[in-house]
Design a protein around this motif. Structure first.
Motif, PDB file in Angstrom:
ATOM      1  N   ILE A  20       0.839  -1.209   0.000  1.00 10.63           N
ATOM      2  CA  ILE A  20       0.000   0.000   0.000  1.00 10.63           C
ATOM      3  C   ILE A  20       0.868   1.250   0.000  1.00 10.63           C
ATOM      4  O   ILE A  20       0.621   2.193  -0.767  1.00 10.63           O
ATOM      5  CB  ILE A  20      -0.963  -0.012   1.197  1.00 10.63           C
ATOM      6  CG1 ILE A  20      -2.021  -1.111   1.016  1.00 10.63           C
ATOM      7  CG2 ILE A  20      -1.631   1.339   1.398  1.00 10.63           C
ATOM      8  CD1 ILE A  20      -2.847  -1.385   2.245  1.00 10.63           C
ATOM      9  N   LEU A  21       1.898   1.265   0.849  1.00 11.30           N
ATOM     10  CA  LEU A  21       2.802   2.416   0.886  1.00 11.30           C
ATOM     11  C   LEU A  21       3.550   2.589  -0.433  1.00 11.30           C
ATOM     12  O   LEU A  21       3.753   3.719  -0.895  1.00 11.30           O
ATOM     13  CB  LEU A  21       3.796   2.265   2.036  1.00 11.30           C
ATOM     14  CG  LEU A  21       3.224   2.433   3.435  1.00 11.30           C
ATOM     15  CD1 LEU A  21       4.270   2.065   4.477  1.00 11.30           C
ATOM     16  CD2 LEU A  21       2.732   3.851   3.642  1.00 11.30           C
ATOM     17  N   MET A  24       1.152   4.101  -2.940  1.00 11.83           N
ATOM     18  CA  MET A  24       0.947   5.519  -2.643  1.00 11.83           C
ATOM     19  C   MET A  24       2.173   6.343  -3.050  1.00 11.83           C
ATOM     20  O   MET A  24       2.032   7.448  -3.567  1.00 11.83           O
ATOM     21  CB  MET A  24       0.640   5.704  -1.164  1.00 11.83           C
ATOM     22  CG  MET A  24      -0.746   5.231  -0.767  1.00 11.83           C
ATOM     23  SD  MET A  24      -1.083   5.290   1.005  1.00 11.83           S
ATOM     24  CE  MET A  24      -0.524   6.901   1.463  1.00 11.83           C
ATOM     25  N   GLU A  27       2.216   6.930  -6.732  1.00 11.12           N
ATOM     26  CA  GLU A  27       1.194   7.881  -7.144  1.00 11.12           C
ATOM     27  C   GLU A  27       1.525   9.314  -6.731  1.00 11.12           C
ATOM     28  O   GLU A  27       1.131  10.262  -7.404  1.00 11.12           O
ATOM     29  CB  GLU A  27      -0.167   7.487  -6.556  1.00 11.12           C
ATOM     30  CG  GLU A  27      -0.740   6.222  -7.132  1.00 11.12           C
ATOM     31  CD  GLU A  27      -1.110   6.371  -8.598  1.00 11.12           C
ATOM     32  OE1 GLU A  27      -1.667   7.416  -8.971  1.00 11.12           O
ATOM     33  OE2 GLU A  27      -0.815   5.429  -9.360  1.00 11.12           O
ATOM     34  N   LEU A  28       2.233   9.482  -5.624  1.00 10.74           N
ATOM     35  CA  LEU A  28       2.410  10.815  -5.054  1.00 10.74           C
ATOM     36  C   LEU A  28       3.779  11.449  -5.315  1.00 10.74           C
ATOM     37  O   LEU A  28       3.901  12.670  -5.220  1.00 10.74           O
ATOM     38  CB  LEU A  28       2.164  10.767  -3.544  1.00 10.74           C
ATOM     39  CG  LEU A  28       0.761  10.348  -3.125  1.00 10.74           C
ATOM     40  CD1 LEU A  28       0.660  10.233  -1.616  1.00 10.74           C
ATOM     41  CD2 LEU A  28      -0.279  11.325  -3.643  1.00 10.74           C
TER      42      LEU A  28
END
Length: 81
Positions: A20-21, A24, A27-28
């Motif tokens: 998940i990290l 993210m 994406e970020l």
């Protein structure tokens, strides 16, 4: 056997949190950290950065979860006579 299964479960939880990290982060993170858009360096740089950090994050999360579990279990054992 129960402790081994608990550690395996905590490792799976750490792997899920790492995934998940990593998603993210992909994406970020801004492309300007890895090069220009036209060279393709942005995508490759971001992917390789996440691939390099993921094992470290996984090991740290596994250790933190196992230590937290052991502390909680130790406190619980002291309370239960």
């Amino acid at each position: 056997m129960k402790n081994l299964l608990t550690i395996a479960g905590l490792a799976l939880l750490a792997a899920l949190l790492t995934a998940i990290l990593a998603f993210m982060a992909l994406e970020l993170m801004p492309c300007s950290w890895f090069g220009s858009h036209s060279e393709g360096a942005c995508g490759y740089g971001a992917v390789f950065a996440v691939m390099g950090a993921a094992p470290i994050v996984f090991l740290l999360l596994t250790a933190v979860l196992c230590i937290g579990y052991a502390r909680r279990r130790g406190k619980q054992a002291q309370l239960d006579p």
